[in-house]
Design a protein around this motif. Sequence first.
Motif, PDB file in Angstrom:
ATOM      1  N   LEU A  34     107.416 113.815  61.021  1.00 38.08           N
ATOM      2  CA  LEU A  34     107.821 113.221  59.679  1.00 38.08           C
ATOM      3  C   LEU A  34     106.679 112.387  59.415  1.00 38.08           C
ATOM      4  CD1 LEU A  34     110.046 112.612  57.779  1.00 38.08           C
ATOM      5  CD2 LEU A  34     110.878 111.125  59.252  1.00 38.08           C
ATOM      6  N   ARG A  35     105.831 111.540  59.933  1.00 41.12           N
ATOM      7  CA  ARG A  35     104.671 110.633  59.440  1.00 41.12           C
ATOM      8  C   ARG A  35     103.736 111.594  58.688  1.00 41.12           C
ATOM      9  NH1 ARG A  35     105.163 107.963  64.585  1.00 41.12           N
ATOM     10  NH2 ARG A  35     103.107 108.991  65.235  1.00 41.12           N
ATOM     11  N   ALA A  36     103.374 112.811  59.389  1.00 41.05           N
ATOM     12  CA  ALA A  36     102.060 113.555  58.945  1.00 41.05           C
ATOM     13  C   ALA A  36     102.763 114.039  57.635  1.00 41.05           C
ATOM     14  CB  ALA A  36     101.833 114.556  59.897  1.00 41.05           C
ATOM     15  N   THR A  37     104.108 114.672  57.536  1.00 35.32           N
ATOM     16  CA  THR A  37     104.342 115.170  56.322  1.00 35.32           C
ATOM     17  C   THR A  37     104.490 114.281  55.373  1.00 35.32           C
ATOM     18  OG1 THR A  37     105.739 116.868  57.554  1.00 35.32           O
ATOM     19  CG2 THR A  37     106.401 116.477  55.284  1.00 35.32           C
ATOM     20  N   LEU A  38     105.213 112.912  55.492  1.00 38.53           N
ATOM     21  CA  LEU A  38     105.172 111.819  54.317  1.00 38.53           C
ATOM     22  C   LEU A  38     103.476 111.429  54.012  1.00 38.53           C
ATOM     23  CD1 LEU A  38     108.032 109.703  55.852  1.00 38.53           C
ATOM     24  CD2 LEU A  38     107.777 111.258  53.764  1.00 38.53           C
ATOM     25  N   ALA A  39     102.935 111.306  54.935  1.00 37.11           N
ATOM     26  CA  ALA A  39     101.480 111.106  54.640  1.00 37.11           C
ATOM     27  C   ALA A  39     100.765 111.898  53.825  1.00 37.11           C
ATOM     28  CB  ALA A  39     100.653 110.829  56.116  1.00 37.11           C
ATOM     29  N   GLN A  40     100.759 113.147  54.016  1.00 39.07           N
ATOM     30  CA  GLN A  40     100.111 114.154  53.338  1.00 39.07           C
ATOM     31  C   GLN A  40     100.799 114.211  52.127  1.00 39.07           C
ATOM     32  OE1 GLN A  40      99.480 117.852  55.248  1.00 39.07           O
ATOM     33  NE2 GLN A  40      99.700 119.022  53.445  1.00 39.07           N
ATOM     34  N   ALA A  41     102.137 113.973  51.523  1.00 38.34           N
ATOM     35  CA  ALA A  41     102.769 113.912  50.338  1.00 38.34           C
ATOM     36  C   ALA A  41     102.395 112.611  49.593  1.00 38.34           C
ATOM     37  CB  ALA A  41     104.447 113.862  50.880  1.00 38.34           C
ATOM     38  N   HIS A  42     102.081 111.641  50.316  1.00 40.75           N
ATOM     39  CA  HIS A  42     101.700 110.381  49.551  1.00 40.75           C
ATOM     40  C   HIS A  42     100.387 110.629  49.162  1.00 40.75           C
ATOM     41  CE1 HIS A  42     105.382 107.993  51.553  1.00 40.75           C
ATOM     42  NE2 HIS A  42     105.633 108.882  50.387  1.00 40.75           N
ATOM     43  N   ALA A  43      99.500 110.949  50.146  1.00 42.41           N
ATOM     44  CA  ALA A  43      98.018 111.065  50.052  1.00 42.41           C
ATOM     45  C   ALA A  43      97.314 112.003  48.874  1.00 42.41           C
ATOM     46  CB  ALA A  43      97.393 111.453  51.328  1.00 42.41           C
ATOM     47  N   ASP A  44      98.785 112.952  48.510  1.00 38.26           N
ATOM     48  CA  ASP A  44      98.361 114.019  47.510  1.00 38.26           C
ATOM     49  C   ASP A  44      99.606 113.881  46.505  1.00 38.26           C
ATOM     50  OD1 ASP A  44      97.790 116.086  45.803  1.00 38.26           O
ATOM     51  OD2 ASP A  44      97.404 117.428  47.514  1.00 38.26           O
ATOM     52  N   PRO A  45      99.801 113.055  45.461  1.00 32.25           N
ATOM     53  CA  PRO A  45     101.099 113.054  44.774  1.00 32.25           C
ATOM     54  C   PRO A  45     101.130 114.258  43.750  1.00 32.25           C
ATOM     55  CG  PRO A  45      99.422 111.490  44.086  1.00 32.25           C
ATOM     56  CD  PRO A  45      98.676 111.928  45.250  1.00 32.25           C
ATOM     57  N   ASP A  46     100.039 114.988  43.655  1.00 32.65           N
ATOM     58  CA  ASP A  46     100.269 116.157  42.731  1.00 32.65           C
ATOM     59  C   ASP A  46     100.373 117.426  43.788  1.00 32.65           C
ATOM     60  OD1 ASP A  46      99.408 114.801  40.378  1.00 32.65           O
ATOM     61  OD2 ASP A  46      97.323 115.019  40.819  1.00 32.65           O
ATOM     62  N   ARG A  47     100.792 117.440  45.052  1.00 31.80           N
ATOM     63  CA  ARG A  47     101.118 118.208  45.886  1.00 31.80           C
ATOM     64  C   ARG A  47     102.025 119.394  45.011  1.00 31.80           C
ATOM     65  NH1 ARG A  47      98.578 120.491  50.397  1.00 31.80           N
ATOM     66  NH2 ARG A  47      99.988 121.101  51.854  1.00 31.80           N
ATOM     67  N   ARG A  48     102.977 118.877  44.580  1.00 29.02           N
ATOM     68  CA  ARG A  48     104.034 119.865  43.925  1.00 29.02           C
ATOM     69  C   ARG A  48     103.259 120.912  43.088  1.00 29.02           C
ATOM     70  NH1 ARG A  48     110.260 119.517  41.913  1.00 29.02           N
ATOM     71  NH2 ARG A  48     110.067 121.643  41.152  1.00 29.02           N
ATOM     72  N   GLY A  49     102.313 120.212  42.260  1.00 27.86           N
ATOM     73  CA  GLY A  49     101.542 120.853  41.187  1.00 27.86           C
ATOM     74  C   GLY A  49     100.647 122.164  42.117  1.00 27.86           C
ATOM     75  N   HIS A  50     100.237 121.588  43.308  1.00 24.40           N
ATOM     76  CA  HIS A  50      99.391 122.571  43.941  1.00 24.40           C
ATOM     77  C   HIS A  50     100.237 123.894  44.567  1.00 24.40           C
ATOM     78  CE1 HIS A  50      96.137 119.322  44.980  1.00 24.40           C
ATOM     79  NE2 HIS A  50      96.169 119.597  43.580  1.00 24.40           N
ATOM     80  N   LEU A  51     101.533 123.471  44.896  1.00 20.13           N
ATOM     81  CA  LEU A  51     102.423 124.408  45.333  1.00 20.13           C
ATOM     82  C   LEU A  51     102.929 125.349  44.326  1.00 20.13           C
ATOM     83  CD1 LEU A  51     104.498 122.136  47.761  1.00 20.13           C
ATOM     84  CD2 LEU A  51     102.839 124.103  48.303  1.00 20.13           C
ATOM     85  N   GLY A  52     102.914 124.992  43.141  1.00 18.75           N
ATOM     86  CA  GLY A  52     103.197 125.820  41.973  1.00 18.75           C
ATOM     87  C   GLY A  52     104.326 125.088  40.987  1.00 18.75           C
ATOM     88  N   GLU A  53     103.794 124.644  39.999  1.00 21.46           N
ATOM     89  CA  GLU A  53     104.574 123.824  38.905  1.00 21.46           C
ATOM     90  C   GLU A  53     105.603 124.614  38.458  1.00 21.46           C
ATOM     91  OE1 GLU A  53     105.430 120.033  37.557  1.00 21.46           O
ATOM     92  OE2 GLU A  53     103.427 120.512  38.298  1.00 21.46           O
TER      93      GLU A  53
END
Length: 201
Positions: A34-53
Amino acid sequence: MTATSLRLVAHGHTAALRRARFGGPDGGLDEGGLRATLAQAHADPDRRGHLGEGGACVSSPATAARQTAAAFGLLPTIETALADCDYGDWSGRSFEEIAVEQPQALHTWMSAPESAPHGGESVAAVRDRVGSWLDEQHRAGGRVIAVTHPLVIRVAVVHVLDLPLATYRQVDVEPLAIVRLTGRGARWQLRLGAPQAHSPA
């Protein structure tokens, strides 16, 4: 035919993954996962765009997959075709335990993907249901983010590349890994590299 853009996302770490267990109780992400997942999401706020907006998001029914999607701000619908393998009598037990108690059965399972000595689902059966779902996505087109399990992603890669099923053991999928697939015409393509937030794919 409308092009298909598919992102297969492996959920974060669970206790079963860390302990090399065959599935087990649906306890969700462990503390470190959970920590790693949240950390990755917070470190990359554009992650959703990277996944496919702008695409649809689907998820395995497992809590770990739904938690991973939520951490990245995604609202998935449940897709049972993306569920983990049903390991039958081995569910929740470690690889080491089965190696000691049922060495021949384990050997059979490892050497023959069509076998299910645990009484659950064979890897071939997982490939068949995941492959059917992938074929449906290919026909439908559009953008889809799918949060699921490492094994599901491994057999998905084998399916789209039309590889012998036994090669799934040579596909290593880490927690939070992303596999990018595109489909246009008759074939899928596996796309490697760092995706960009505004990639046309």
